[in-house]
Design an enzyme around this catalytic site. Structure first.
Site, PDB file in Angstrom:
ATOM      1  N   GLU A  18      -9.948   3.005  -5.168  1.00 56.41           N
ATOM      2  CA  GLU A  18      -9.672   4.417  -4.885  1.00 56.41           C
ATOM      3  C   GLU A  18      -8.607   5.076  -5.787  1.00 56.41           C
ATOM      4  O   GLU A  18      -7.641   5.464  -5.194  1.00 56.41           O
ATOM      5  CB  GLU A  18      -9.198   4.372  -3.340  1.00 56.41           C
ATOM      6  CG  GLU A  18     -10.548   3.785  -2.366  1.00 56.41           C
ATOM      7  CD  GLU A  18      -9.945   3.799  -1.105  1.00 56.41           C
ATOM      8  OE1 GLU A  18     -10.996   4.660  -0.076  1.00 56.41           O
ATOM      9  OE2 GLU A  18      -9.045   3.504  -0.614  1.00 56.41           O
ATOM     10  N   HIS A  23      -2.915   3.333  -4.647  1.00 56.03           N
ATOM     11  CA  HIS A  23      -2.181   2.809  -3.440  1.00 56.03           C
ATOM     12  C   HIS A  23      -0.911   2.349  -3.440  1.00 56.03           C
ATOM     13  O   HIS A  23      -0.549   1.169  -3.044  1.00 56.03           O
ATOM     14  CB  HIS A  23      -3.315   1.664  -2.728  1.00 56.03           C
ATOM     15  CG  HIS A  23      -4.655   2.282  -2.287  1.00 56.03           C
ATOM     16  ND1 HIS A  23      -4.403   2.917  -0.892  1.00 56.03           N
ATOM     17  CD2 HIS A  23      -5.578   2.309  -2.778  1.00 56.03           C
ATOM     18  CE1 HIS A  23      -5.652   3.355  -0.747  1.00 56.03           C
ATOM     19  NE2 HIS A  23      -6.452   2.857  -1.512  1.00 56.03           N
ATOM     20  N   ASP A  39       0.850  -1.141   0.155  1.00 61.46           N
ATOM     21  CA  ASP A  39       0.099  -0.069  -0.042  1.00 61.46           C
ATOM     22  C   ASP A  39       0.927   1.255  -0.058  1.00 61.46           C
ATOM     23  O   ASP A  39       2.004   1.061   0.135  1.00 61.46           O
ATOM     24  CB  ASP A  39      -0.821  -0.006   1.268  1.00 61.46           C
ATOM     25  CG  ASP A  39      -2.389   0.388   0.842  1.00 61.46           C
ATOM     26  OD1 ASP A  39      -2.296   1.872   0.267  1.00 61.46           O
ATOM     27  OD2 ASP A  39      -3.424   0.006   0.777  1.00 61.46           O
TER      28      ASP A  39
HETATM   29  C1  ACM Z   1     -10.900  -0.276   0.427  1.00 61.73           C
HETATM   30  O1  ACM Z   1     -11.286  -0.325   1.593  1.00 61.73           O
HETATM   31  N1  ACM Z   1     -10.331   0.591  -0.048  1.00 61.73           N
HETATM   32  C2  ACM Z   1     -10.893  -1.501  -0.401  1.00 61.73           C
END
Ligand code: ACM
Ligand code: ZN
Length: 767
Positions: free
Chosen positions: A332, A266, A191
């Site tokens: 995201e 991410h 991440d």
């Molecule tokens: C997530 O909670 N962004 C998958």
């Protein structure tokens, strides 16, 4: 005191008579108790096919556990002594993971199609045995069990990027999973704030990407970004050898590890390691927390070197993980960098992609092709639906169930992990009494009453729901003990959701059985939440009437309450399951009581404001966002005012005006109407520009009584609640219409400048 004596004194062994069903979780498909018991002692022998390697490992695992609690090491395939028989042979009606278990006074027999079923039968047995060392014979109550799981994907996730949980904790986590018959561990390895897996070809990923400047003493969103020259001291990673060891450990416990390598978003830590991976290619450091200003966290979608890099990484991941499913994130993605990147724009032109959503889809499809070519299956978060889903992709539905429903209808497989109720980073008890967390509220009972198959799906489509999984994100979880606390006992509830037949779901039975598991946790030194002891005060607004329902999840508990504003005690009236009528403005305060004692440090308290629209249906011209439904459709007329907690009470509208019409049921004298609104600029929630109030006697022709302009600055950063109120001379009206005009765009300087904002409304009060 001598340790052994101390243990003998404090240990309360689970007690089972033949008549009483043992407190197994997840509840077996069928369990019939018998007479007497089988006693495991030093003469007991296990018979099994020793040439079956997998089975031999499982038997050794069983014997290790028996030795741990009894002190006896059982012998294998002896001619004398009482027998525990473990057989893998074609076994009907239990499927690949199910088992038959027969415990009689003279023998225990376990039969299953393969080692997986044998393993789960062992877990069932372990639950009826003492939980810690007793150094003596073990009594197993006679019973006949037939058991198999409802779903093939029974998962739990762990984020080791935001907090680095090392190999020991990961193994303890896997132990817990296996004890409750989960079979999937979703390992979130990469991440923005840390890359946690060694990749031979790209050593910087762990040399640079696994370490960040330590701002862990600050709250996630408040952490300043690392500056060049600051020493990155916080982090860690799993070496290839550690990964292999953990994968092997998990496999011996029937657990498949699904690794997650996030892309295209991410990925700030990977970009910190190899800046050529981003659009800007500017150097940066791994993120310290949740501040995304001037950070690249997306891979460039226009640069072929990015795809070679990711294919190389996945090639090593395939070598380490036998899992069929490989998780590639996809969630995201802020596409701003792509909009400003010549390479990304060139790619869009060349490939005929209309927008950046299609560019993400291009990215995922390209990776999916590679993954499929390597005989694996791609799984990603539900954003991978946007811009077009890759042909072989499986969807993990986290933003509610909508993504999962859409994917299943398209014939794709789905794993359900909706934030509500399966994000276990949210609180499970009264936040006043819980370790500090990210906010949100998913109680044990909410988990227990969840069903992974949405009612929107028909029988054929429902087959695409592989199962469900809970996720543990670690932005706010900074220790192993806290992580354990967050999953216990909610994972125990989830185990029954994904294993046991739906028709056997029974909260009271579960809650009773859970008490035995709490004792086991105590004996084994596991920390867990004792549950949500807060009284839930729920408004029921209907047909112009308002009542309040009180409920609690406490086992064998009572609720005591007051309605006059005084502090409730054990002597206050007891709630007897009849909702309390609310006829005037009232504050209800309530506590839970068990074993004669108040269990609520802070009483639950709720004020109901009574007005002429109470319990009346609200018709919206534009639909309310499914993410902000508060207590349901009548939340605007339930007498409960919204507070600064944005996730409750408010109805949200994104980029649209709120237009609400209320039928008061009959003509009324009306002299004031007001609408409560919230501004919370950080979350893009802004005051409406103005609110218009209209009345009508027929619901068709409306007369404006007043329009009230907003006077809260769009730059106000404090959470602000404002009532827009129209006062006028008394007039007759049956219908009321309220229009809240949304902003034309988020203000200059706001991170979402120019984009649509939200308006949040609660309670239309008519007097
Ligand atoms: C997530 O909670 N962004 C998958
Ligand atoms: Zn780019």
């Amino acid at each position: 005191m001598n340790k052994k004596w101390f243990f003998l004194l404090v240990v309360v062994l689970p007690f089972f008579s033949t008549a009483q069903k043992p407190d197994i979780i997840p509840q077996p498909v069928s369990l019939v108790t018998g007479n007497g018991s089988f006693v495991i002692d030093e003469n007991t022998t296990i018979t099994f096919n020793q040439s079956d390697n997998d089975l031999s490992k499982a038997v050794n695992y069983f014997n290790d556990h028996i030795q741990h609690i009894s002190g006896y090491r059982l012998k294998y395939n002896q001619k004398q002594g009482k027998i525990i028989r473990m057989k893998t042979e074609p076994t009907e009606d239990v499927g690949p993971e199910g088992y038959l278990l027969d415990v009689a006074p003279d023998a225990i027999t376990i039969t299953a199609n393969d080692k997986r079923g044998i393993f789960y039968a062992m877990q069932t047995l372990f639950q009826v045995l003492p939980q810690i060392r007793t150094n003596g014979p073990l009594e197993v109550p006679a019973m006949t069990v037939k058991d198999y799981p409802r779903f093939q994907w029974r998962g739990l996730h762990l984020d080791v990027s935001r907090h680095f949980f090392g190999p020991d904790f990961v193994k303890r986590y896997i132990d817990l999973l296996s004890q409750y018959k989960f079979n999937t561990f979703h390992w979130h390895l990469t991440d923005d704030q840390g890359w946690r897996i060694e990749i031979k070809k790209y050593p910087n990923l762990t040399k640079t990407g696994a370490w960040r400047v330590d701002k862990n003493n600050l709250i996630w969103g408040d952490r300043p970004q690392a500056k060049a020259g600051e020493k990155p001291t916080y982090g860690g990673y799993f070496t290839r050898e550690e990964v292999k060891d953990i994968v092997r450990y998990a496999a011996e416990r029937n657990i498949t590890i699904v690794p997650e390598i996030e892309m295209p978003g991410h990925s700030a830590a990977a970009i910190a390691s190899y800046p050529y991976l981003s659009c800007s290619q500017k150097p940066q450091l791994p993120m310290t927390g949740g501040n995304y200003k001037n950070i690249s966290s997306n891979y460039c979608a226009g640069n072929d070197s990015v795809f070679s890099f990711l294919q190389d990484v996945l090639t090593e991941v395939f070598q380490l993980f036998p899992s069929k499913f490989i998780h590639v994130g996809g969630d995201e993605v802020d596409k701003t960098d792509w909009k400003n990147c010549p390479k990304c724009q060139k790619r869009m032109k060349e490939e005929g992609l209309k927008n950046e959503e299609e560019l993400q889809s291009y990215f995922m499809k390209r990776m999916e092709k590679f993954i499929s070519a390597n005989n694996r299956r791609m799984i990603g978060w539900d954003e991978i639906l946007e811009g077009g889903l890759a042909p072989g992709a499986t969807v993990m539905s986290w933003r509610g169930e909508a993504g999962g429903i859409a994917a299943a209808k398209m014939g794709h497989d789905v794993v359900m992990t909706p934030g509500n109720p399966l994000y276990f980073d949210h609180y499970q008890g009264d936040p006043a009494l819980e370790p500090f967390g990210i906010g949100g509220f998913n109680t044990l009972k909410r988990v227990y009453t969840y069903d992974p198959v949405p009612k929107e799906l028909n029988k054929e489509q429902a087959k695409h729901i592989l199962g469900a999984q809970a996720n543990l994100w670690a932005e706010f979880i900074k220790s192993a003990v806290h992580a354990q606390y967050m999953v216990l006992p909610r994972m125990v509830a989830l185990s029954e959701i994904v294993w046991s037949p739906k028709e056997d779901r029974d909260w009271d039975s579960f809650n009773k059985r859970l008490q035995t598991h709490f004792k086991s946790f105590d004996q084994r030194g596991l920390v867990y939440s004792k549950g949500n002891f807060r009284v839930e005060i729920t408004p029921v607004a209907k047909d112009g009437k308002l009542t309040a329902e009180l409920s609690t999840e406490i086992y064998n508990g009572e609720i005591h309450y007051t309605t006059d504003g005084t502090e409730p005690s054990t002597r206050s009236p007891k709630y007897n399951s009849t909702p309390i009528p609310i006829e005037k403005t009232t504050t209800i305060k309530a506590i839970t009581v068990s074993q004669g004692k108040n269990q609520s440090v802070v009483p639950a308290s709720q004020t109901f404001a009574i007005h002429k629209a109470i319990g009346r249906d609200v018709q919206y011209t534009n639909p309310v966002s499914p993410y902000y439904m508060a207590d349901g459709p009548n939340s605007l007329t339930d007498g409960i005012r919204g507070t600064e907690a944005i996730g409750r009470y408010w109805h949200g509208f994104s980029g649209k005006d709120m237009i609400a019409t209320i039928d008061l049921g009959s003509e009324q004298d009306v002299s004031s109407i007001s609408l409560g609104c919230l501004q919370h600029a950080r979350d893009w929630i802004m005051m409406p520009q103005w609110v218009k109030f209209e009345v009508s006697d027929n619901g068709v022709n409306f007369t404006e009584v007043q329009t009230v302009k907003n006077d809260v600055s769009p730059y106000e950063q404090q959470s602000t609640i404002k009532d827009f109120t129209a006062n006028f001379s008394t007039r007759k009206a049956r219908f009321v219409r309220v229009t809240a005009k949304t902003i034309d765009g988020l203000p200059k300087g706001h991170p979402g400048e120019g984009k649509p904002g939200w308006i949040f409304v609660d309670e239309i009060m008519v007097n």
